[in-house]
Structure formats: structure tokens, C-alpha cells
Design a protein around this motif. Sequence first.
Motif, mmCIF file in Angstrom:
data_model
loop_
_atom_site.group_PDB
_atom_site.id
_atom_site.type_symbol
_atom_site.label_atom_id
_atom_site.label_comp_id
_atom_site.label_asym_id
_atom_site.label_seq_id
_atom_site.Cartn_x
_atom_site.Cartn_y
_atom_site.Cartn_z
ATOM 1 N N THR A 239 0.691 -1.185 -0.032
ATOM 2 C CA THR A 239 0.091 0.173 0.124
ATOM 3 C C THR A 239 0.930 1.181 0.122
ATOM 4 N N VAL A 240 0.507 2.024 -0.777
ATOM 5 C CA VAL A 240 1.389 3.395 -0.972
ATOM 6 C C VAL A 240 0.588 4.402 -0.174
ATOM 7 N N SER A 241 1.553 5.068 0.766
ATOM 8 C CA SER A 241 0.714 6.016 1.686
ATOM 9 C C SER A 241 1.046 7.544 1.020
ATOM 10 N N ASN A 242 1.995 7.633 0.326
ATOM 11 C CA ASN A 242 2.375 8.843 -0.268
ATOM 12 C C ASN A 242 3.209 8.958 -1.446
ATOM 13 N N ALA A 243 3.376 9.955 -2.356
ATOM 14 C CA ALA A 243 4.197 9.987 -3.439
ATOM 15 C C ALA A 243 4.538 11.329 -3.693
ATOM 16 N N ASP A 244 5.713 11.669 -4.244
ATOM 17 C CA ASP A 244 5.861 12.980 -4.747
ATOM 18 C C ASP A 244 6.805 12.951 -6.010
ATOM 19 N N VAL A 245 7.049 13.995 -6.774
ATOM 20 C CA VAL A 245 7.743 14.140 -8.164
ATOM 21 C C VAL A 245 8.622 15.398 -7.865
ATOM 22 N N ASP A 247 11.167 17.581 -11.116
ATOM 23 C CA ASP A 247 11.520 17.622 -12.437
ATOM 24 C C ASP A 247 12.719 18.506 -12.544
ATOM 25 N N TRP A 248 13.621 18.600 -13.593
ATOM 26 C CA TRP A 248 14.471 19.693 -14.119
ATOM 27 C C TRP A 248 14.814 19.579 -15.556
ATOM 28 N N GLY A 249 15.133 20.792 -15.949
ATOM 29 C CA GLY A 249 15.493 20.916 -17.358
ATOM 30 C C GLY A 249 16.538 22.171 -17.201
ATOM 31 N N ASN A 250 17.641 21.896 -18.143
ATOM 32 C CA ASN A 250 18.622 22.954 -18.322
ATOM 33 C C ASN A 250 19.409 22.727 -19.829
ATOM 34 N N ILE A 251 19.994 23.501 -20.340
ATOM 35 C CA ILE A 251 20.860 23.454 -21.560
ATOM 36 C C ILE A 251 21.517 24.629 -21.518
ATOM 37 N N SER A 252 22.959 24.450 -22.112
ATOM 38 C CA SER A 252 23.871 25.559 -22.464
ATOM 39 C C SER A 252 23.384 25.929 -23.933
ATOM 40 N N LEU A 253 23.329 27.323 -23.984
ATOM 41 C CA LEU A 253 23.120 27.942 -25.386
ATOM 42 C C LEU A 253 21.726 27.279 -25.802
ATOM 43 N N GLY A 254 20.671 27.500 -25.134
ATOM 44 C CA GLY A 254 19.247 27.246 -25.585
ATOM 45 C C GLY A 254 18.278 27.441 -24.736
ATOM 46 N N LYS A 255 17.164 26.586 -24.668
ATOM 47 C CA LYS A 255 15.968 27.024 -23.750
ATOM 48 C C LYS A 255 15.479 25.748 -23.229
ATOM 49 N N ALA A 256 14.887 25.374 -21.922
ATOM 50 C CA ALA A 256 14.553 24.132 -21.219
ATOM 51 C C ALA A 256 13.386 24.533 -20.606
ATOM 52 N N LYS A 257 12.384 23.815 -20.403
ATOM 53 C CA LYS A 257 11.125 23.876 -19.728
ATOM 54 C C LYS A 257 11.018 22.471 -19.017
ATOM 55 N N SER A 258 10.575 22.425 -17.724
ATOM 56 C CA SER A 258 10.113 21.162 -17.073
ATOM 57 C C SER A 258 9.081 21.460 -16.003
ATOM 58 N N GLU A 259 8.118 20.512 -16.219
ATOM 59 C CA GLU A 259 6.848 20.723 -15.115
ATOM 60 C C GLU A 259 6.315 18.972 -14.792
ATOM 61 N N SER A 260 6.022 18.902 -13.696
ATOM 62 C CA SER A 260 5.456 17.736 -13.164
ATOM 63 C C SER A 260 4.354 17.737 -12.077
ATOM 64 N N LYS A 261 3.640 16.604 -12.073
ATOM 65 C CA LYS A 261 2.620 16.777 -10.919
ATOM 66 C C LYS A 261 2.138 15.447 -10.382
ATOM 67 N N ILE A 262 1.871 15.199 -9.359
ATOM 68 C CA ILE A 262 1.068 13.750 -8.841
ATOM 69 C C ILE A 262 0.038 13.721 -9.226
ATOM 70 N N LEU A 263 -0.428 12.756 -9.784
ATOM 71 C CA LEU A 263 -1.810 12.402 -10.473
ATOM 72 C C LEU A 263 -2.627 11.319 -9.308
ATOM 73 N N LYS A 264 -1.670 10.488 -8.905
ATOM 74 C CA LYS A 264 -2.296 9.442 -7.644
ATOM 75 C C LYS A 264 -1.525 9.252 -6.633
ATOM 76 N N ARG A 265 -1.595 9.571 -5.431
ATOM 77 C CA ARG A 265 -0.666 9.575 -4.435
ATOM 78 C C ARG A 265 -0.860 8.491 -3.397
ATOM 79 N N THR A 266 -1.910 7.981 -3.209
ATOM 80 C CA THR A 266 -2.077 6.808 -2.540
ATOM 81 C C THR A 266 -2.840 5.539 -3.218
ATOM 82 N N GLY A 267 -2.760 4.407 -2.507
ATOM 83 C CA GLY A 267 -3.311 3.261 -2.853
ATOM 84 C C GLY A 267 -2.370 2.127 -3.579
#
Length: 313
Positions: A239-245, A247-267
Motif C-alpha cells: 500500500t502506497v501512503s504518499n508520493a512526490d515528484v 523535475d529539471w531542465g537545463n541547457i547551455s545556449l538554448g531553452k528548457a522547460k520542465s513541469e510535473s505533478k502527482i496524479l495518484k498519491r495513495t493506494g
Amino acid sequence: MKKLTTIFKLFMLASVLLLSSCQNESTEVLQEDTTARNSVAELKKELTPSSLSIPEAVQTQLNDSKQNIEKYLRANLQITGVSVLGQLSTEKGISISKDLISNKGSYIASGNITDPESVKIGKIGSINSAEELSEAQKGLTDLVAQEVKTNTGVLEITWNHKGEQFSTLCFYNSNGIIWDNVLGGLIMMDRGSTIETSKDTQAKVASKWFKEWWTAKWLWGSKRGEIGYQITIYYNGSTVSNADVSDWGNISLGKAKSESKILKRTGAYGQCKYALGLCTPTGSLSFNSNNFTVSFSGLGSNIVSNGTKSLYP
């Protein structure tokens, strides 16, 4: 007879329009080539002579890039010559450099060389829409403004792309290559993942995490940027009691984006959603919060990954 005359007039009109179009196209190409030659000639006036020997760090990067290009692209792209032009000595030289590398007639490359089908090479003006052209040119001029300073060295690299000859300007310092429209426009991509479980058997709650990442490398092999995420679950038995996430994004001479979220935390399991992207400076990334995705637009090498990940005890 009148019908034949009308058809003849229409034919002559079409011929004139076609001839005019061809002449205009030829004139545009000639103007682009002339502008490029004049710009290089003007740039040379703003350079001070430097040693004809290329710094060791730069030469190593050129050699390694050449090997990787030959390995993945074979005869489709080759470096056929490298010559030292000198060092930038004036702000005018930097301004000319901006114009020269972003000119519509200048060559640029994009794509992941480990996936040859993704590689695109051509003149900036011929492989972009008006909006993409503006974005690419701004990215290049901003790059020069930020990274290229007086005393920066300038090389001219000659290329052969499927029988077509062209050249690019390569900016460098004693530490290595700063930018070249081909060497900097292309990337090599790696993908990796790992899964680990906490080793503390006495803990009441165990933890387990899964990490996945995508790495962009310079053509000479060193790391240029990375995007990734890591989901962690905390559980007792099955049984899962908790969850977390995270993220990261980086680049030399460029652009980066990173997003994350938990959809299901327990069960029975934990689940996350991630949206990741990176690209070279001539492209752009956007994040859509409604469907939680990152998308790429414009010209440039890019890595985009959107998805979900479930992790069980």
C-alpha cells in the motif's frame, strides 16, 4: 481565330510572369551571396591577426565532432576545411557577426545526429516560415550579444553537404568552441533511467523511486543539457501512503522547460505526469497547462517528452 489569339496572349502573359519570377529568384540568391561575401569582407577588417594555430581545446572539439559526424551521418555531411580568420577587436565586428550568422542566406543545421532522419541543413531563409525565421534570427543575434566578446577568435569552417559546399563562422576562445551554426545547431541525444529502493529494512515505511532523463550532448561529446523527472513512492507492504515528484531542465545556449505533478498519491501505486522540453536557441518551447504538455515550435534541435509514469511498491 479570336479564340486562338486569346489563348496565345494568355500563353505569352504566363511566359512573362514565369520569366520574371525566375529572374527575381535569381536576383534574390545573387543578393544573398553578395551580402554574405561583403559581410565576411567587412568582418575581416574588424579582426586582428592571431596565431594560425588553433587552441588545443578547440582542435580536440573539432576532431571529436568530425568523428561523430562521420560515424552517424557518414558522407552526408563532412568538414572539408578549417581556417583561422583572426580575433574580434571592435564592437562593429561583433555587430557584423550578428548579421552574418543570422542572414537569410547563412547556413544552419538542426537535429539529432544519432537519428539522421531528424537532421536538417540549409539556408536559414529557406527552411523557415516568416515567424520561424524571425524567431531563429533573434535567437542567433541574442546569442552573439551574450556570448561573443572582443578578443573572441573566429574560424571559417567549410562543409560538404551531399555535394553542396558552404561555410560557417565558428567563434571560440581558449576554453573551446562558443558557437557555430552547424556545430552548435546539431546535438547528440541519450536517454536513461534508473530505479532504486530504500535499503533501510528497519524503517516502518519503505521508499522507492524511478528516475528518467534525456541528455543533449555537443557534437564533441560533452554534456550540453538535460531534462528529466523523478517519482518517489512511500509504502508499507503493498500500500502506497504518499508520493512526490520532481523535475529539471537545463541547457547551455538554448531553452528548457520542465513541469510535473502527482496524479495518484495513495493506494496500490503512485502516478505522476511530466512535461519536459529543451531546444537550441533558434527555437522556442511553450507549456500548455490545460493538457499539461510542452511543445516545440520554430527551427532548432529539440527534445520533448510528455507522459505519465506509474510506480508500484
